[in-house]
Design an enzyme around this catalytic site. Sequence first.
Site, PDB file in Angstrom:
ATOM      1  N   CYS A 139       0.805  -1.232   0.000  1.00  0.00           N
ATOM      2  CA  CYS A 139       0.000   0.000   0.000  1.00  0.00           C
ATOM      3  C   CYS A 139       0.830   1.271   0.000  1.00  0.00           C
ATOM      4  CB  CYS A 139      -0.942   0.007   1.200  1.00  0.00           C
ATOM      5  SG  CYS A 139      -2.101  -1.376   1.196  1.00  0.00           S
ATOM      6  N   CYS A 459       0.316   2.607   6.591  1.00  0.00           N
ATOM      7  CA  CYS A 459       0.729   1.241   6.886  1.00  0.00           C
ATOM      8  C   CYS A 459       0.751   0.464   5.571  1.00  0.00           C
ATOM      9  CB  CYS A 459      -0.230   0.581   7.872  1.00  0.00           C
ATOM     10  SG  CYS A 459      -1.952   0.526   7.271  1.00  0.00           S
TER      11      CYS A 459
END
EC number: 2.3.1.155
Length: 475
Positions: A139, A459
Amino acid sequence: MTSILTCTFKNLPSTSKWALRFSVRPLSCSSQLWAAPAPQTKTKKTLTKPNIRNIVVVDGVRIPFLLSGTAYKDLMPHDLARAALTGLLHRTNVPKETVDYLIFGTVIQEVKTSNIAREAALGAGFSDKTPAHTVTMACISANQAMTTAVGLIASGQCDVVVAGGVELMSDVPIRHSRKMRKMMLDLNKAKTLGQRLSLISKFRLNFLAPELPAVAEFSTSETMGHSADRLAAAFSVSRLDQDEYALRSHTLAKKAQDEGLLTDIVPFKVPGRDTVTQDNGIRPSSLEQMAKLKPAFIKPYGTVTAANSSFLTDGASAMLIMAEEKALAMGYKPKAYLRDFVYVSQDPKDQLLLGPTYATPKVLEKAGLTMNDIDAFEFHEAFSGQILANFKAMDSDWFAQNYMGRKTKVGSPPLEKFNMWGGSLSLGHPFGATGCRLVMAAANRLRRDGGQFGLVAACAAGGQGHAMIVEAYPK
């Protein structure tokens, strides 16, 4: 009694320790989530460093982020990346020949365009003499693309770099089973009819079972949603807390959309369809409707649902990054400086989604700033529970001392400065493209509200994380 409790506590698994510690510290979402925007802090010293090139974002764009399976479903990933690049060219009018390098992030790669940066660049009309490469870091892939660009410029290798990211979840690669793949490869090598018939005789119907991609950790075999559910439980984040935060995200995103604040979006004329002009995942609901949804991962007692999770998204983004002197020489007025950044990595089992907690204090220390110096926070919202668990961890001296080796907590971001134009829960999360959206949201918010410093954090799968300081360019 004290010694018995101490011994019991020491023998608990790590996540249970968190639950015991944080169960007495509920987040009062109702009173905090809807705080009014805070007045911006006064101008501080710039983060310019001697003998180091200033690196600026001239501008950044994204095509609308759409729910997977909607208007982009018949396209390929490089079509979306090309549209973002074309939009950036139109927005900035940068001469293609001045771009020294292109970098794109992506997560689930289309095998036909494994170096999607190169294919999208050629499709958008960039010179075939301009190198391009693709990065992947879950991500934070677009974050890696941006910081790679920073490194190329800071080292003097380049003056002008385009960085971006793309993801198309509407058409992910679905493979044959390993047994079927092996048979097909062996058949291709077979030289005689007898060899082919021998191989075919070994075929079984279960060979046809496909291998579906999953958002799961290879090292733990746990899906990210399952991990988010455990994290929320460990930090005593309730279902109501999560639903309230998700509602906040959608409501703020809808407000920003209606007020025309999402200026990074460029229209995209989808072949054979109408022009797409806005994100289609922003859907404010009600707590009553959200409460009706069943748990999505840990059933029947989990608290993570479709309503408080980010959704599978198609989209692409791109940014024009330059050395400041080059930008000024070309007549540009940059939007922001890209300053200090860090990458972190933790245990992918119990701390998979705590990247912002670990990265935030490190990047602040590196830049010589505190939480009070930050005017705009832009954190990636994978799940409501993930955001709220990070808030609790960041606001805990105990967690800082026992898990991070720090003397004191960094503190949680004030909600009146946090994701004020919505986040990944509402705007969408194309895995490879979100990082650029975060940076442009911070830059545009600073520019509009008169702030100076923004902090971007995210994250990522593998227990990794990223944080970066963005500084507004003087008006």
